[in-house]
Design an enzyme around this catalytic site. Structure first.
Site, mmCIF file in Angstrom:
data_model
loop_
_atom_site.group_PDB
_atom_site.id
_atom_site.type_symbol
_atom_site.label_atom_id
_atom_site.label_comp_id
_atom_site.label_asym_id
_atom_site.label_seq_id
_atom_site.Cartn_x
_atom_site.Cartn_y
_atom_site.Cartn_z
ATOM 1 N N ASP A 254 4.547 36.134 1.795
ATOM 2 C CA ASP A 254 3.666 36.973 0.990
ATOM 3 C C ASP A 254 2.433 37.216 1.846
ATOM 4 O O ASP A 254 1.592 36.326 2.056
ATOM 5 C CB ASP A 254 3.305 36.296 -0.343
ATOM 6 C CG ASP A 254 4.306 36.657 -1.434
ATOM 7 O OD1 ASP A 254 5.316 37.324 -1.119
ATOM 8 O OD2 ASP A 254 4.084 36.286 -2.600
ATOM 9 N N ASP B 31 1.541 40.760 -1.143
ATOM 10 C CA ASP B 31 1.091 40.223 -2.435
ATOM 11 C C ASP B 31 -0.437 40.337 -2.442
ATOM 12 O O ASP B 31 -1.153 39.349 -2.301
ATOM 13 C CB ASP B 31 1.562 38.769 -2.588
ATOM 14 C CG ASP B 31 1.420 38.281 -4.019
ATOM 15 O OD1 ASP B 31 0.826 39.009 -4.831
ATOM 16 O OD2 ASP B 31 1.897 37.173 -4.322
ATOM 17 N N HIS C 61 -2.375 31.299 -0.241
ATOM 18 C CA HIS C 61 -2.040 29.999 -0.829
ATOM 19 C C HIS C 61 -2.211 28.893 0.214
ATOM 20 O O HIS C 61 -2.626 27.786 -0.102
ATOM 21 C CB HIS C 61 -0.604 29.989 -1.353
ATOM 22 C CG HIS C 61 -0.369 30.942 -2.484
ATOM 23 N ND1 HIS C 61 0.859 31.087 -3.085
ATOM 24 C CD2 HIS C 61 -1.190 31.781 -3.134
ATOM 25 C CE1 HIS C 61 0.778 31.989 -4.052
ATOM 26 N NE2 HIS C 61 -0.459 32.437 -4.091
ATOM 27 N N ASP D 200 -6.308 37.445 -2.835
ATOM 28 C CA ASP D 200 -5.197 38.392 -2.592
ATOM 29 C C ASP D 200 -5.639 39.685 -1.927
ATOM 30 O O ASP D 200 -5.297 40.784 -2.384
ATOM 31 C CB ASP D 200 -4.466 38.705 -3.909
ATOM 32 C CG ASP D 200 -3.541 37.590 -4.357
ATOM 33 O OD1 ASP D 200 -3.193 36.739 -3.527
ATOM 34 O OD2 ASP D 200 -3.160 37.577 -5.549
ATOM 35 N N GLU E 126 7.791 29.252 -3.759
ATOM 36 C CA GLU E 126 6.521 29.713 -3.159
ATOM 37 C C GLU E 126 5.413 28.699 -3.439
ATOM 38 O O GLU E 126 4.971 28.558 -4.579
ATOM 39 C CB GLU E 126 6.159 31.079 -3.757
ATOM 40 C CG GLU E 126 4.890 31.666 -3.165
ATOM 41 C CD GLU E 126 4.574 33.054 -3.722
ATOM 42 O OE1 GLU E 126 5.504 33.832 -4.004
ATOM 43 O OE2 GLU E 126 3.379 33.355 -3.893
ATOM 44 N N ASP F 156 6.543 42.757 -15.114
ATOM 45 C CA ASP F 156 5.742 43.837 -14.505
ATOM 46 C C ASP F 156 6.402 45.171 -14.742
ATOM 47 O O ASP F 156 5.736 46.172 -14.932
ATOM 48 C CB ASP F 156 5.697 43.773 -12.959
ATOM 49 C CG ASP F 156 5.248 42.468 -12.423
ATOM 50 O OD1 ASP F 156 4.447 41.819 -13.082
ATOM 51 O OD2 ASP F 156 5.718 42.114 -11.321
ATOM 52 N N HIS G 46 8.167 41.159 -10.794
ATOM 53 C CA HIS G 46 8.452 40.189 -11.859
ATOM 54 C C HIS G 46 9.106 40.988 -12.992
ATOM 55 O O HIS G 46 8.763 42.160 -13.197
ATOM 56 C CB HIS G 46 7.188 39.588 -12.459
ATOM 57 C CG HIS G 46 6.336 38.788 -11.526
ATOM 58 N ND1 HIS G 46 5.390 39.338 -10.724
ATOM 59 C CD2 HIS G 46 6.246 37.451 -11.336
ATOM 60 C CE1 HIS G 46 4.763 38.392 -10.054
ATOM 61 N NE2 HIS G 46 5.261 37.228 -10.399
HETATM 62 C C1 XUL Z 1 0.611 34.131 -7.471
HETATM 63 C C2 XUL Z 1 1.665 34.702 -6.631
HETATM 64 C C3 XUL Z 1 2.802 35.308 -7.340
HETATM 65 C C4 XUL Z 1 4.122 35.098 -6.693
HETATM 66 C C5 XUL Z 1 5.290 35.638 -7.470
HETATM 67 O O1 XUL Z 1 -0.451 33.629 -6.774
HETATM 68 O O2 XUL Z 1 1.570 34.680 -5.421
HETATM 69 O O3 XUL Z 1 2.533 36.649 -7.503
HETATM 70 O O4 XUL Z 1 4.152 35.687 -5.422
HETATM 71 O O5 XUL Z 1 5.360 35.106 -8.734
HETATM 72 CO CO CO Z 2 2.754 35.401 -3.901
#
Ligand code: XUL
Ligand code: CO
Length: 437
Positions: free
Chosen positions: A296, A339, A271, A309, A232, A104, A101
């Site tokens: 991810d 991720d 997710h 995560d 996403e 970051d 990002h």
């Molecule tokens: C949040 C997430 C983010 C995206 C990128 O849950 O997955 O880190 O991958 O913004």
């Molecule tokens: Co993500």
């Protein structure tokens, strides 16, 4: 600059018999699977935000992670230093890609102009390090969720200025992604959703999100960025209702706003499970609808209702995922981006290696298992046979659009009853899959 991981040498493939925790047991980058090197199939990427910015704090306790290279400040110098450490890590690990990002990698300034300048300074170093190491950018993105200005959302904020600020931030993030030769750009709608309908105009917010993404598509053309756009999905966290809650919701949204040609999906395993789906369901839905872009790669905890995560270790999931990905012809611009963050109690720098090695080996095993299953053909043959009634006779005529309800009524009245059903053989098929895991 002193090395951040002086005791870790380049991680090598030593094969399944190795007991060396800092070696790959399955990921052998040059080994051919279905005629293509593993590295090209898997396209592993390290997530900058978790690996170099997430220090292990949670809502009950402070940061635990040792990051001796980080002075804890928000200075550009510290950010640049971190970039060097990150590339030492990518290189030693043998990950070919990374994702970031904007906020970051570079600190937010007192003004937007200062934030842009900070980003430019850090991007210069990112570019140098990419050239030095050959590590590439899988995708870039903008953080449109952390700053208080985005408390009501970014593109879906009730405050039009927040939309404008987000547009400026995304424009800049796209420019630097292009500058770094990024293969893609991801939109995760961090706060694009709502908590209470009492203060929310849902229709207007959705229209604004559609408008925002169209503006991004236009800007992409304007600056000549040819990377792939991804959206996403995530169902909740941070907001109770996220507009991009799962793959189906994203697909409906993209169709309604005429964006299907411009965005694919970046599917995150954790997710998917938060949305009440499996990771594989989400991948399959995307494949079926031609919108599978990138992944991810992580894992949730089914006993916990949030985005934990964790690094992926479940071989059943990685095998099923790779089956779907191979069936779709493999990644083009996308890849497997971890991720994921180390556990709060795994606080030493070397734990970053253990975590990523585990994830890479889990997907390498999944890839090999998936290729073996495909070679064996038993699952594929079963599936083909299961739908055989559609290959000829009435099934083929329905698929070809040659029959209507009247003709089908006639057909069934004459026939009286349907052909006998065959068993779905779920357990037998699960047993076949387990032969390979
Ligand atoms: C949040 C997430 C983010 C995206 C990128 O849950 O997955 O880190 O991958 O913004
Ligand atoms: Co993500």
């Amino acid at each position: 600059m002193a090395k951040a991981f002086p005791d870790v040498k380049k991680i090598r493939y030593e094969g399944p018999g190795s007991k060396n925790p800092l070696a790959f047991k399955h990921y052998n980058p040059d080994e051919l699977v279905e005629g293509k090197p593993m590295a090209e199939h898997l396209r592993f990427s390290v997530a900058y935000w978790h690996t170099f910015r997430n220090a292990g704090a949670d809502q009950f306790g402070q940061a635990t992670r040792l990051m001796p290279w980080d002075d804890g400040s928000d200075s550009v110098e510290n950010a640049v230093n971190r970039v060097r450490v990150a590339f030492e890590f990518f290189e030693k690990l043998g990950a070919e890609f990374y994702c970031f990002h904007d906020r970051d990698v570079a600190p937010e300034g007192a003004t937007l102009a200062e934030s842009h300048r900070n980003l430019d300074e850090v991007v210069k170093v990112l570019k140098d390090e990419q050239e030095r190491t050959g590590v590439k950018l899988l995708w870039g993105t903008a953080n449109l969720f952390a700053h208080p200005r985005y408390m009501h959302g970014a593109a879906t904020s009730c405050n039009a200025d927040a939309f404008a600020y987000a547009a400026a931030q995304v424009a800049k993030a796209m420019e630097v992604t292009k500058e770094l030769g990024g293969a893609g750009y991801t939109f995760w709608g961090g706060r694009e959703g709502y908590k209470s309908l009492l203060n929310t105009d849902m229709g207007r917010e959705l229209d604004h999100l559609g408008r925002f993404l169209h503006m991004a598509v236009d800007y992409k053309k304007q600056i000549g960025f040819d990377g792939q756009f991804y959206i996403e999905p995530k169902p909740k966290e941070p907001t109770k209702h996220q507009y991009d809650s799962d793959a189906a919701a994203c697909f409906a949204f993209l169709q309604k706003y005429d964006l299907v040609d411009h965005l694919k999906l970046n599917i995150e395993a954790n997710h998917a499970t938060l949305a009440g789906h499996t990771f594989i369901h989400e991948l399959e839905f995307c494949l079926t609808n031609g919108i599978l872009g990138s992944v991810d790669a992580n894992r949730g905890d089914l006993l916990l209702g949030w985005d934990t995560d964790q690094f992926p270790t479940n071989l059943y999931d990685t095998t099923m995922a790779m089956l779907t990905i191979l069936r779709g012809g493999g990644f083009t611009t996308g890849g497997l981006n971890f991720d994921a963050h180390v556990a709060r109690e795994s606080f030493e720098p070397v734990d970053l290696f253990h975590a990523h090695i585990g994830g890479m080996d889990a997907f390498a095993r999944g890839l090999k298992a998936a290729a073996a299953i495909r070679k064996d053909n038993r699952l594929e043959d079963f599936l083909k046979q299961r739908y055989a009634s559609w290959d000829a006779g009435v099934g083929a005529d329905i698929e070809a659009g040659n029959l209507d309800f009247g003709e089908l009524s006639e057909y069934m009245l004459k026939k009286g009853e349907i052909a006998p059903n065959a068993s779905g053989r779920v357990e037998m098929l699960e047993n076949i899959l387990n032969e390979y895991i």
